[in-house]
Design a protein around this motif. Structure first.
Motif, PDB file in Angstrom:
ATOM      1  N   ARG A 219       0.950  -1.150  -0.078  1.00  0.00           N
ATOM      2  CA  ARG A 219      -0.122  -0.014  -0.064  1.00  0.00           C
ATOM      3  C   ARG A 219       0.797   1.297  -0.175  1.00  0.00           C
ATOM      4  N   LEU A 220       1.937   1.231   0.709  1.00  0.00           N
ATOM      5  CA  LEU A 220       2.780   2.465   0.827  1.00  0.00           C
ATOM      6  C   LEU A 220       3.610   2.561  -0.606  1.00  0.00           C
ATOM      7  N   ALA A 221       3.743   1.356  -1.138  1.00  0.00           N
ATOM      8  CA  ALA A 221       4.400   1.738  -2.522  1.00  0.00           C
ATOM      9  C   ALA A 221       3.456   2.078  -3.433  1.00  0.00           C
ATOM     10  N   THR A 222       2.317   1.804  -3.503  1.00  0.00           N
ATOM     11  CA  THR A 222       1.438   2.451  -4.277  1.00  0.00           C
ATOM     12  C   THR A 222       0.944   3.902  -4.288  1.00  0.00           C
ATOM     13  N   VAL A 223       1.012   4.109  -2.893  1.00  0.00           N
ATOM     14  CA  VAL A 223       0.846   5.500  -2.664  1.00  0.00           C
ATOM     15  C   VAL A 223       1.974   6.513  -2.954  1.00  0.00           C
ATOM     16  N   ALA A 224       3.109   5.969  -3.037  1.00  0.00           N
ATOM     17  CA  ALA A 224       4.403   6.562  -3.258  1.00  0.00           C
ATOM     18  C   ALA A 224       4.286   6.586  -5.022  1.00  0.00           C
ATOM     19  N   TRP A 225       3.704   5.756  -5.504  1.00  0.00           N
ATOM     20  CA  TRP A 225       3.687   5.989  -7.100  1.00  0.00           C
ATOM     21  C   TRP A 225       2.654   6.802  -7.374  1.00  0.00           C
ATOM     22  N   SER A 226       1.537   7.198  -6.661  1.00  0.00           N
ATOM     23  CA  SER A 226       0.663   8.205  -6.796  1.00  0.00           C
ATOM     24  C   SER A 226       1.187   9.641  -6.720  1.00  0.00           C
ATOM     25  N   VAL A 227       2.103   9.892  -5.690  1.00  0.00           N
ATOM     26  CA  VAL A 227       2.935  10.907  -5.548  1.00  0.00           C
ATOM     27  C   VAL A 227       3.863  11.270  -6.399  1.00  0.00           C
ATOM     28  N   ILE A 228       4.611  10.163  -6.987  1.00  0.00           N
ATOM     29  CA  ILE A 228       5.328  10.428  -8.014  1.00  0.00           C
ATOM     30  C   ILE A 228       4.678  10.979  -9.552  1.00  0.00           C
ATOM     31  N   TYR A 229       3.621  10.338  -9.563  1.00  0.00           N
ATOM     32  CA  TYR A 229       2.716  10.692 -10.467  1.00  0.00           C
ATOM     33  C   TYR A 229       2.242  12.190 -10.618  1.00  0.00           C
ATOM     34  N   LEU A 230       1.803  12.510  -9.366  1.00  0.00           N
ATOM     35  CA  LEU A 230       1.486  14.140  -9.297  1.00  0.00           C
ATOM     36  C   LEU A 230       2.622  14.967  -9.322  1.00  0.00           C
ATOM     37  N   LEU A 231       4.011  14.581  -8.998  1.00  0.00           N
ATOM     38  CA  LEU A 231       5.040  15.406  -9.074  1.00  0.00           C
ATOM     39  C   LEU A 231       5.341  15.282 -10.539  1.00  0.00           C
ATOM     40  N   LEU A 232       5.377  14.307 -11.397  1.00  0.00           N
ATOM     41  CA  LEU A 232       5.344  14.297 -12.842  1.00  0.00           C
ATOM     42  C   LEU A 232       4.660  15.305 -13.541  1.00  0.00           C
ATOM     43  N   LEU A 233       3.304  15.208 -13.227  1.00  0.00           N
ATOM     44  CA  LEU A 233       2.269  16.018 -13.749  1.00  0.00           C
ATOM     45  C   LEU A 233       2.522  17.493 -13.403  1.00  0.00           C
TER      46      LEU A 233
ATOM     47  N   LEU B 264       3.907  22.184 -15.594  1.00  0.00           N
ATOM     48  CA  LEU B 264       3.805  23.652 -15.460  1.00  0.00           C
ATOM     49  C   LEU B 264       4.993  24.332 -15.468  1.00  0.00           C
ATOM     50  N   THR B 265       6.308  23.610 -15.792  1.00  0.00           N
ATOM     51  CA  THR B 265       7.670  24.080 -15.506  1.00  0.00           C
ATOM     52  C   THR B 265       8.142  23.677 -17.087  1.00  0.00           C
ATOM     53  N   PRO B 266       9.411  24.407 -17.173  1.00  0.00           N
ATOM     54  CA  PRO B 266       9.902  23.977 -18.391  1.00  0.00           C
ATOM     55  C   PRO B 266      10.711  22.627 -18.277  1.00  0.00           C
ATOM     56  N   LEU B 267      10.578  21.935 -17.105  1.00  0.00           N
ATOM     57  CA  LEU B 267      10.867  20.393 -17.023  1.00  0.00           C
ATOM     58  C   LEU B 267      10.362  19.722 -17.903  1.00  0.00           C
ATOM     59  N   LYS B 268       9.015  20.013 -18.302  1.00  0.00           N
ATOM     60  CA  LYS B 268       8.240  19.315 -19.158  1.00  0.00           C
ATOM     61  C   LYS B 268       8.891  18.505 -20.244  1.00  0.00           C
ATOM     62  N   MET B 269       9.729  19.292 -21.022  1.00  0.00           N
ATOM     63  CA  MET B 269      10.445  18.693 -22.157  1.00  0.00           C
ATOM     64  C   MET B 269      11.042  17.709 -21.792  1.00  0.00           C
ATOM     65  N   ILE B 270      11.493  17.144 -20.562  1.00  0.00           N
ATOM     66  CA  ILE B 270      11.972  15.943 -20.153  1.00  0.00           C
ATOM     67  C   ILE B 270      11.226  14.853 -19.466  1.00  0.00           C
ATOM     68  N   THR B 271      10.258  15.507 -18.665  1.00  0.00           N
ATOM     69  CA  THR B 271       9.498  14.580 -17.680  1.00  0.00           C
ATOM     70  C   THR B 271       8.320  13.970 -18.654  1.00  0.00           C
TER      71      THR B 271
ATOM     72  N   PHE C 297      -7.629  21.366 -11.218  1.00  0.00           N
ATOM     73  CA  PHE C 297      -7.619  22.843 -10.465  1.00  0.00           C
ATOM     74  C   PHE C 297      -6.510  23.659 -10.888  1.00  0.00           C
ATOM     75  N   LEU C 298      -5.361  23.212 -11.412  1.00  0.00           N
ATOM     76  CA  LEU C 298      -4.317  24.113 -11.380  1.00  0.00           C
ATOM     77  C   LEU C 298      -4.051  24.544 -12.876  1.00  0.00           C
ATOM     78  N   ASP C 299      -4.432  23.188 -13.940  1.00  0.00           N
ATOM     79  CA  ASP C 299      -4.163  23.632 -15.566  1.00  0.00           C
ATOM     80  C   ASP C 299      -5.158  22.642 -15.903  1.00  0.00           C
ATOM     81  N   VAL C 300      -6.032  23.212 -16.892  1.00  0.00           N
ATOM     82  CA  VAL C 300      -6.799  22.162 -17.648  1.00  0.00           C
ATOM     83  C   VAL C 300      -6.044  21.775 -18.742  1.00  0.00           C
ATOM     84  N   TYR C 301      -5.295  22.382 -19.271  1.00  0.00           N
ATOM     85  CA  TYR C 301      -4.162  21.837 -20.440  1.00  0.00           C
ATOM     86  C   TYR C 301      -3.390  20.580 -19.963  1.00  0.00           C
ATOM     87  N   SER C 302      -2.792  20.549 -18.566  1.00  0.00           N
ATOM     88  CA  SER C 302      -1.842  19.661 -18.289  1.00  0.00           C
ATOM     89  C   SER C 302      -2.977  18.383 -17.896  1.00  0.00           C
ATOM     90  N   LEU C 303      -4.220  18.623 -17.568  1.00  0.00           N
ATOM     91  CA  LEU C 303      -5.029  17.610 -17.366  1.00  0.00           C
ATOM     92  C   LEU C 303      -5.517  16.731 -18.740  1.00  0.00           C
TER      93      LEU C 303
END
Length: 305
Positions: free
Chosen positions: A4-18, A22-29, A62-68
């Protein structure tokens, strides 16, 4: 609890990637966005998958529809590849499914942009060719070393035509690389969650059917007919068929590169660097043709003995 902790961690990773969208890092991530969704779908029941993913998507909405929209775009191949991993399907099936879905999505986006927003890819590439021509002309004019050089309107037209012709190849290779990168990262991630995933065959064992050579000859004939025909359908078939076959020969060439470096006991880093060269220098796909048409690998093996 560890699971369970591992899957929650992957959810957090998913959120951070998304959030990086909103930043210039999107060209890589952006190249890694398929991975978390595939891991979560593979390791959870559908209800659990929704519980992990929906809050992440709501935050992004909530932050950006285009990113959604971009998140949903990459979530589709995530789910399909994850479904194959979950049912224990072969790695090649997951890879080809991911590549096919990504390619289909790219084509759909291009279709929507063309007919809904009036985007003309051909004209855009011709404009880029014209801008490049202007830069080249300025360089020629400013440097006495190039005083005799002349960039003509015909050269600009040829450049634009070349760029348009490379579009299918770029789409295919991009889809393939995204699928390969996703599989390369998802497999160890799922293994850490005690979910074994089938290995891909080593790259040195990649060999495509020899019948591909006949398809290549057929594509050349179709291209010859298309060049002497005004029919848009036959031209579209020609434009689509040859780049796809070239991409297949490129994959065969990469397999040969890994086979050759392995037979010479070279580092896998060298094989990777040479493979990148093959992807960049497109005419090198001819090595794949030779490898299919002749017993090239057997000759290397015999010479080593």
């Amino acid at each position: 609890m560890k699971f369970r902790l591992a899957t929650v961690a992957w959810s957090v990773i998913y959120l951070l990637l998304l959030l990086t969208l909103l930043t210039p890092l999107k060209m890589i991530t952006v190249f890694f966005l398929i991975v978390p969704g595939a891991v979560l779908f593979s390791s959870l029941h559908f209800k659990g998958f929704l519980i992990h993913v929906i809050p992440v998507l709501l935050i992004i909405a909530f932050l950006d529809v285009y990113s959604l929209l971009l998140a949903i775009y990459f979530l589709i191949p995530s789910v399909l590849m994850g479904w194959i991993y979950k049912k224990g399907g072969p790695a090649f099936q997951a890879l080809m499914t991911g590549m096919g879905v990504i390619l289909a999505e790219l084509l759909v986006v291009l279709l929507v942009a063309t007919y809904s927003f009036g985007f003309d890819l051909s004209q855009y590439l011709r404009d880029q060719a014209a801008m490049t021509a202007n830069i080249v002309q300025q360089i020629f004019s400013a440097n006495p070393m190039f005083s005799g050089a002349l960039w003509t309107a015909e050269d600009t037209q040829k450049l634009g035509t070349m760029l348009i012709g490379k579009v299918p190849y770029v789409l295919i290779v991009t889809s393939f690389l995204l699928a390969v990168l996703t599989h390369a990262l998802v497999r160890p991630a799922l293994s850490s969650l005690d979910m074994p995933v089938h290995k891909m065959k080593p790259a040195r064992e990649w060999r495509l059917p020899r019948a591909l050579i006949w398809y290549y000859l057929l594509a050349i004939v179709i291209e010859w007919i298309a060049n002497s025909s005004d029919g848009s359908w036959i031209q579209m078939v020609s434009i689509s068929m040859l780049p796809l076959i070239h991409a297949c020969f490129t994959i065969q060439t990469i397999g040969f590169v890994y086979f050759w470096t392995h037979s010479r006991q070279m580092s896998s880093v060298i094989a990777l660097l040479l493979s990148l060269v093959v992807l960049i220098v497109q005419p090198l796909y001819i090595i794949g043709i030779i490898d299919l048409a002749f017993p090239l690998r057997e000759a290397i093996t015999r010479s080593k003995k």
